[in-house]
Design a protein around this motif. Structure first.
Motif, PDB file in Angstrom:
ATOM      1  N   GLY A 147       0.814  -1.220   0.000  1.00 42.51           N
ATOM      2  CA  GLY A 147       0.000   0.000   0.000  1.00 42.51           C
ATOM      3  C   GLY A 147       0.838   1.256   0.000  1.00 42.51           C
ATOM      4  O   GLY A 147       0.553   2.215  -0.709  1.00 42.51           O
ATOM      5  N   ARG A 148       1.899   1.261   0.803  1.00 45.78           N
ATOM      6  CA  ARG A 148       2.749   2.448   0.905  1.00 45.78           C
ATOM      7  C   ARG A 148       3.600   2.648  -0.345  1.00 45.78           C
ATOM      8  O   ARG A 148       3.691   3.749  -0.877  1.00 45.78           O
ATOM      9  N   MET A 149       4.214   1.577  -0.845  1.00 43.88           N
ATOM     10  CA  MET A 149       5.128   1.727  -1.973  1.00 43.88           C
ATOM     11  C   MET A 149       4.418   2.035  -3.285  1.00 43.88           C
ATOM     12  O   MET A 149       4.962   2.739  -4.135  1.00 43.88           O
ATOM     13  N   LEU A 150       3.202   1.506  -3.456  1.00 44.78           N
ATOM     14  CA  LEU A 150       2.511   1.660  -4.734  1.00 44.78           C
ATOM     15  C   LEU A 150       1.328   2.620  -4.664  1.00 44.78           C
ATOM     16  O   LEU A 150       0.665   2.849  -5.672  1.00 44.78           O
ATOM     17  N   ASP A 151       1.056   3.158  -3.485  1.00 44.80           N
ATOM     18  CA  ASP A 151      -0.066   4.080  -3.301  1.00 44.80           C
ATOM     19  C   ASP A 151      -1.367   3.453  -3.799  1.00 44.80           C
ATOM     20  O   ASP A 151      -2.098   4.035  -4.589  1.00 44.80           O
ATOM     21  N   VAL A 152      -1.609   2.208  -3.358  1.00 48.74           N
ATOM     22  CA  VAL A 152      -2.837   1.488  -3.694  1.00 48.74           C
ATOM     23  C   VAL A 152      -3.476   1.002  -2.404  1.00 48.74           C
ATOM     24  O   VAL A 152      -2.838   0.944  -1.355  1.00 48.74           O
ATOM     25  N   ARG A 153      -4.719   0.648  -2.491  1.00 51.22           N
ATOM     26  CA  ARG A 153      -5.434   0.058  -1.362  1.00 51.22           C
ATOM     27  C   ARG A 153      -5.378  -1.455  -1.523  1.00 51.22           C
ATOM     28  O   ARG A 153      -5.812  -1.985  -2.547  1.00 51.22           O
ATOM     29  N   VAL A 154      -4.855  -2.141  -0.536  1.00 50.78           N
ATOM     30  CA  VAL A 154      -4.786  -3.594  -0.575  1.00 50.78           C
ATOM     31  C   VAL A 154      -6.094  -4.107   0.031  1.00 50.78           C
ATOM     32  O   VAL A 154      -6.354  -3.919   1.215  1.00 50.78           O
ATOM     33  N   VAL A 155      -6.933  -4.740  -0.807  1.00 58.60           N
ATOM     34  CA  VAL A 155      -8.253  -5.177  -0.333  1.00 58.60           C
ATOM     35  C   VAL A 155      -8.221  -6.567   0.267  1.00 58.60           C
ATOM     36  O   VAL A 155      -9.075  -6.902   1.089  1.00 58.60           O
ATOM     37  N   ALA A 156      -7.253  -7.387  -0.114  1.00 60.22           N
ATOM     38  CA  ALA A 156      -7.169  -8.742   0.434  1.00 60.22           C
ATOM     39  C   ALA A 156      -5.753  -9.276   0.287  1.00 60.22           C
ATOM     40  O   ALA A 156      -5.078  -9.011  -0.708  1.00 60.22           O
ATOM     41  N   VAL A 157      -5.317 -10.017   1.306  1.00 55.09           N
ATOM     42  CA  VAL A 157      -4.058 -10.763   1.240  1.00 55.09           C
ATOM     43  C   VAL A 157      -4.408 -12.179   1.692  1.00 55.09           C
ATOM     44  O   VAL A 157      -4.588 -12.441   2.884  1.00 55.09           O
ATOM     45  N   ASP A 158      -4.564 -13.064   0.716  1.00 55.92           N
ATOM     46  CA  ASP A 158      -4.872 -14.467   1.011  1.00 55.92           C
ATOM     47  C   ASP A 158      -3.556 -15.219   1.137  1.00 55.92           C
ATOM     48  O   ASP A 158      -2.673 -15.101   0.291  1.00 55.92           O
ATOM     49  N   ILE A 159      -3.433 -16.024   2.202  1.00 56.12           N
ATOM     50  CA  ILE A 159      -2.177 -16.720   2.480  1.00 56.12           C
ATOM     51  C   ILE A 159      -2.427 -18.217   2.544  1.00 56.12           C
ATOM     52  O   ILE A 159      -3.365 -18.671   3.208  1.00 56.12           O
ATOM     53  N   ALA A 160      -1.576 -18.964   1.852  1.00 55.84           N
ATOM     54  CA  ALA A 160      -1.584 -20.428   1.926  1.00 55.84           C
ATOM     55  C   ALA A 160      -0.219 -20.865   2.431  1.00 55.84           C
ATOM     56  O   ALA A 160       0.803 -20.604   1.785  1.00 55.84           O
ATOM     57  N   VAL A 161      -0.185 -21.499   3.607  1.00 50.46           N
ATOM     58  CA  VAL A 161       1.062 -22.041   4.133  1.00 50.46           C
ATOM     59  C   VAL A 161       1.207 -23.425   3.525  1.00 50.46           C
ATOM     60  O   VAL A 161       0.422 -24.327   3.811  1.00 50.46           O
ATOM     61  N   GLU A 162       2.215 -23.584   2.665  1.00 51.33           N
ATOM     62  CA  GLU A 162       2.359 -24.811   1.886  1.00 51.33           C
ATOM     63  C   GLU A 162       3.445 -25.751   2.389  1.00 51.33           C
ATOM     64  O   GLU A 162       3.493 -26.897   1.960  1.00 51.33           O
ATOM     65  N   ASP A 163       4.330 -25.268   3.270  1.00 48.01           N
ATOM     66  CA  ASP A 163       5.405 -26.138   3.715  1.00 48.01           C
ATOM     67  C   ASP A 163       5.985 -25.601   5.016  1.00 48.01           C
ATOM     68  O   ASP A 163       5.793 -24.436   5.365  1.00 48.01           O
ATOM     69  N   VAL A 164       6.701 -26.483   5.714  1.00 43.30           N
ATOM     70  CA  VAL A 164       7.449 -26.131   6.915  1.00 43.30           C
ATOM     71  C   VAL A 164       8.864 -26.642   6.700  1.00 43.30           C
ATOM     72  O   VAL A 164       9.056 -27.761   6.232  1.00 43.30           O
ATOM     73  N   ARG A 165       9.856 -25.800   7.014  1.00 45.51           N
ATOM     74  CA  ARG A 165      11.257 -26.174   6.826  1.00 45.51           C
ATOM     75  C   ARG A 165      12.021 -25.952   8.110  1.00 45.51           C
ATOM     76  O   ARG A 165      11.680 -25.073   8.893  1.00 45.51           O
ATOM     77  N   PRO A 166      13.098 -26.716   8.281  1.00 50.25           N
ATOM     78  CA  PRO A 166      13.972 -26.434   9.428  1.00 50.25           C
ATOM     79  C   PRO A 166      14.541 -25.025   9.291  1.00 50.25           C
ATOM     80  O   PRO A 166      14.693 -24.525   8.173  1.00 50.25           O
ATOM     81  N   PRO A 167      14.849 -24.373  10.400  1.00 46.97           N
ATOM     82  CA  PRO A 167      15.440 -23.021  10.318  1.00 46.97           C
ATOM     83  C   PRO A 167      16.704 -23.019   9.476  1.00 46.97           C
ATOM     84  O   PRO A 167      17.426 -24.021   9.402  1.00 46.97           O
ATOM     85  N   ALA A 168      17.030 -21.905   8.866  1.00 48.69           N
ATOM     86  CA  ALA A 168      18.172 -21.779   7.951  1.00 48.69           C
ATOM     87  C   ALA A 168      19.491 -22.088   8.639  1.00 48.69           C
ATOM     88  O   ALA A 168      20.387 -22.677   8.045  1.00 48.69           O
TER      89      ALA A 168
END
Length: 176
Positions: A147-168
């Protein structure tokens, strides 16, 4: 009677009182008023070059997606991220318009309605991190940054958690 009793410095007599060189009076003058505010420069003459040049700016979907991915990667607990953006309209349930719709397949440079954007992110979360808390932090951070960088209104952020990994850090130690 002394000179001090008469109120005259020096030899007494009719000579008026005088200040010594370099001394301050007992009651100083009031402070000087502040300087007047700066006056803006006059406008250029009407025959000068125009202040604004006309044209259009087109922001590609890949730019929005890259900004969203980089914002998601700033959140602690995110190991990997990918994003897909769609402009303007939303579907029946308020989600992004399906990719097959004419709005999502709009040609380059076509007007974007209402300066709104919907985002779909897929995440890989680091093992040991609270998945729901990481997802909510990602949602908030991505909406704020896009929103800040592009001066747009973000109407939705859909998130799908697809995996779990060991920490880096553990991955680097196991690779040795």
């Amino acid at each position: 009677m002394t000179d001090l009793d008469k109120g005259f410095p020096g030899g007494g007599g009719a000579e008026p009182p005088r200040l010594e060189t370099g001394s301050m009076p007992f009651f100083p003058a009031p402070p000087a008023p502040p300087p007047p505010p700066a006056v803006p420069a006059p406008a250029p003459p009407a025959d000068a070059a125009p202040a604004a040049v006309k044209g259009r700016v087109t922001i590609e979907d890949q730019v929005i997606e890259k900004i969203a991915v980089l914002a998601a990667l700033e959140v602690d607990g995110v190991a990997e991220s990918a994003a897909r953006a769609s402009w303007g309209a939303t579907g029946e349930a308020g989600g992004p318009v399906p990719a097959a719709s004419p709005v999502a397949g709009r040609p380059l440079g076509a007007p974007r309605p209402h300066h709104e954007v919907s985002l779909e992110l897929s995440l890989t979360v680091a093992y040991g991190c609270p998945v729901m808390a990481v997802a909510e932090q990602v949602r908030a951070e991505v909406a704020r940054v896009v929103g800040r960088m592009l001066d747009v209104r973000v109407v939705a952020v859909d998130i799908a958690v697809e995996d779990v990994r060991p920490p880096a850090a553990r991955n680097a130690a196991n690779a040795r």
